[in-house]
Design a protein around this motif. Structure first.
Motif, PDB file in Angstrom:
ATOM      1  N   ASN A 166       2.447   1.580  -0.963  1.00  0.00           N
ATOM      2  CA  ASN A 166       2.313   0.445  -1.887  1.00  0.00           C
ATOM      3  C   ASN A 166       2.260  -0.888  -1.157  1.00  0.00           C
ATOM      4  O   ASN A 166       2.790  -1.896  -1.627  1.00  0.00           O
ATOM      5  CB  ASN A 166       3.471   0.426  -2.900  1.00  0.00           C
ATOM      6  CG  ASN A 166       3.485   1.657  -3.778  1.00  0.00           C
ATOM      7  OD1 ASN A 166       2.442   2.229  -4.089  1.00  0.00           O
ATOM      8  ND2 ASN A 166       4.678   2.086  -4.174  1.00  0.00           N
ATOM      9  N   THR A 244      -5.434   5.316  -5.310  1.00  0.00           N
ATOM     10  CA  THR A 244      -4.709   5.917  -6.437  1.00  0.00           C
ATOM     11  C   THR A 244      -3.472   6.667  -5.966  1.00  0.00           C
ATOM     12  O   THR A 244      -2.425   6.634  -6.619  1.00  0.00           O
ATOM     13  CB  THR A 244      -5.645   6.866  -7.208  1.00  0.00           C
ATOM     14  OG1 THR A 244      -6.767   6.130  -7.701  1.00  0.00           O
ATOM     15  CG2 THR A 244      -4.914   7.513  -8.382  1.00  0.00           C
ATOM     16  N   THR A 248       0.541   2.739  -5.841  1.00  0.00           N
ATOM     17  CA  THR A 248       0.933   2.889  -7.243  1.00  0.00           C
ATOM     18  C   THR A 248       1.555   1.630  -7.827  1.00  0.00           C
ATOM     19  O   THR A 248       1.947   1.628  -8.996  1.00  0.00           O
ATOM     20  CB  THR A 248       1.926   4.053  -7.381  1.00  0.00           C
ATOM     21  OG1 THR A 248       3.061   3.818  -6.534  1.00  0.00           O
ATOM     22  CG2 THR A 248       1.270   5.365  -6.967  1.00  0.00           C
ATOM     23  N   ARG A 253      -2.918  -3.263  -7.170  1.00  0.00           N
ATOM     24  CA  ARG A 253      -4.072  -2.417  -7.434  1.00  0.00           C
ATOM     25  C   ARG A 253      -5.357  -3.055  -6.921  1.00  0.00           C
ATOM     26  O   ARG A 253      -5.505  -4.275  -6.930  1.00  0.00           O
ATOM     27  CB  ARG A 253      -4.209  -2.173  -8.936  1.00  0.00           C
ATOM     28  CG  ARG A 253      -3.170  -1.224  -9.507  1.00  0.00           C
ATOM     29  CD  ARG A 253      -3.288  -1.152 -11.008  1.00  0.00           C
ATOM     30  NE  ARG A 253      -2.316  -0.227 -11.579  1.00  0.00           N
ATOM     31  CZ  ARG A 253      -2.010  -0.162 -12.864  1.00  0.00           C
ATOM     32  NH1 ARG A 253      -2.600  -0.995 -13.726  1.00  0.00           N
ATOM     33  NH2 ARG A 253      -1.127   0.724 -13.299  1.00  0.00           N
ATOM     34  N   GLN A 257      -9.109   0.780  -9.232  1.00  0.00           N
ATOM     35  CA  GLN A 257      -7.961   1.101 -10.074  1.00  0.00           C
ATOM     36  C   GLN A 257      -7.915   0.213 -11.311  1.00  0.00           C
ATOM     37  O   GLN A 257      -7.584   0.677 -12.402  1.00  0.00           O
ATOM     38  CB  GLN A 257      -6.662   0.942  -9.280  1.00  0.00           C
ATOM     39  CG  GLN A 257      -6.485   1.930  -8.150  1.00  0.00           C
ATOM     40  CD  GLN A 257      -5.230   1.658  -7.353  1.00  0.00           C
ATOM     41  OE1 GLN A 257      -5.179   0.708  -6.575  1.00  0.00           O
ATOM     42  NE2 GLN A 257      -4.217   2.476  -7.547  1.00  0.00           N
TER      43      GLN A 257
END
Length: 307
Positions: A166, A244, A248, A253, A257
């Motif tokens: 992330n 993806t 998360t 994003r 996404q």
């Protein structure tokens, strides 16, 4: 069919009579007719192919300026009024601006890293002979044939254990690793076509390997770098599977996404005009990049194929 008569040479001492041989020839008018038919057929195929490719793009652009009622009521007609509010709504309310910023950071960083690392690796593999050269080269070739689907689960745990899950820089590193095999394969063949006399002259003048690469060989490889850069840009910009799995966080994003999230939300809101506006926003950078660099792409492919 017209024929021409030619006389076969006979040795003077043989005393044999001269014989005639009929050689068939094609009529210039017939050859011109066959070439015209082939050109008409090839141009017809190209026109059909261009229509099939361009129509969905034009339809998406046209639909992005309609309201929801016009999209379902008259999907193939031109918009009565240009609804620019669709674009502003997609940019602000659907958070397309944040997705664009994240995508530019990820793709920009990964593209620079891929070209720098890939060009250095390709230059060494193409110009220097050392034990294991071919083995390393074939390892990169094998990376092109490895399905990314098989690496998603172990890749997730590796990135998570490194504390890069992330994160923007974590996604950049994964994109670089994903794009390096093709980049090295393409640029290795390109560097082999460059003349060695220029590099040898630089070594004679006292230039180091680093200076020779960055100041002489790398500028000469500009067409190949642009070509492989466009291919990597297209692949990384449209990448969906990797972000993806590895990204998360809703605030981080990327554009693909965000488009999927926007499409899912249409089942509850019904803002189809905003969805098409966001789709066109995602397509415009790719189209602009190819239109601007299309000549360099063709020149790089041709230069890398000929020696």
């Amino acid at each position: 069919m017209k024929t021409t008569e030619t006389t076969a040479p006979v040795p003077a001492e043989s005393g044999m009579p001269v014989t005639k041989i009929d050689v068939p020839t094609k009529s210039p008018r017939r050859e011109k007719k066959e070439g015209g038919v082939l050109n008409v057929f090839s141009h017809g195929v190209l026109v059909i192919w261009a229509f099939m490719v361009a129509m969905p793009l034009l339809w998406a652009v046209m639909t992005s300026f309609k309201d929801d009622a016009s999209i379902f009521g008259s999907p193939w007609s031109l918009p009565d009024t240009l609804h620019f509010s669709n674009w502003s709504r997609a940019w602000t309310e659907a958070n397309m601006s944040d997705y664009f910023l994240n995508t530019i950071l990820v793709v920009g960083g990964s593209l620079i890293g891929t070209l720098v690392l890939g060009s250095m690796a390709a230059y060494v593999l193409a110009r220097f002979d050392f034990p294991g050269n071919r083995f390393i080269y074939f390892l990169f070739i094998g990376g092109m044939s490895f399905p990314i689907m098989l690496a998603l689960v172990p890749l997730f745990y590796v990135v998570n254990n490194m504390g890069l899950l992330n994160t923007i820089h974590g996604l950049i590193l994964v994109y670089i690793a994903y794009s390096l095999p093709f980049t090295v394969f393409f640029l290795t063949a390109f560097f082999r076509t460059l003349p060695t006399s220029v590099a040898e002259a630089a070594f004679v003048d006292g230039a180091s390997h680093t200076r020779t690469f960055f100041q002489i060989m790398l500028p000469m490889a500009k067409p190949g770098l642009i070509s492989v850069g466009i291919f990597n840009f297209l692949g990384q910009w449209n990448q969906y599977m990797l972000p993806t799995v590895l990204n998360t966080d809703p605030d981080k994003r990327v554009l693909t996404q965000g488009l999927v999230q926007l499409a899912v939300s249409q089942g509850y809101k019904g803002d189809w005009s905003g969805l098409f506006a966001g789709l066109v926003m995602a397509m415009l950078p790719v189209l602009a990049a190819y239109i601007v660099f299309q000549r360099q792409v063709v020149a790089g492919l041709t230069a890398g194929a000929l020696k």
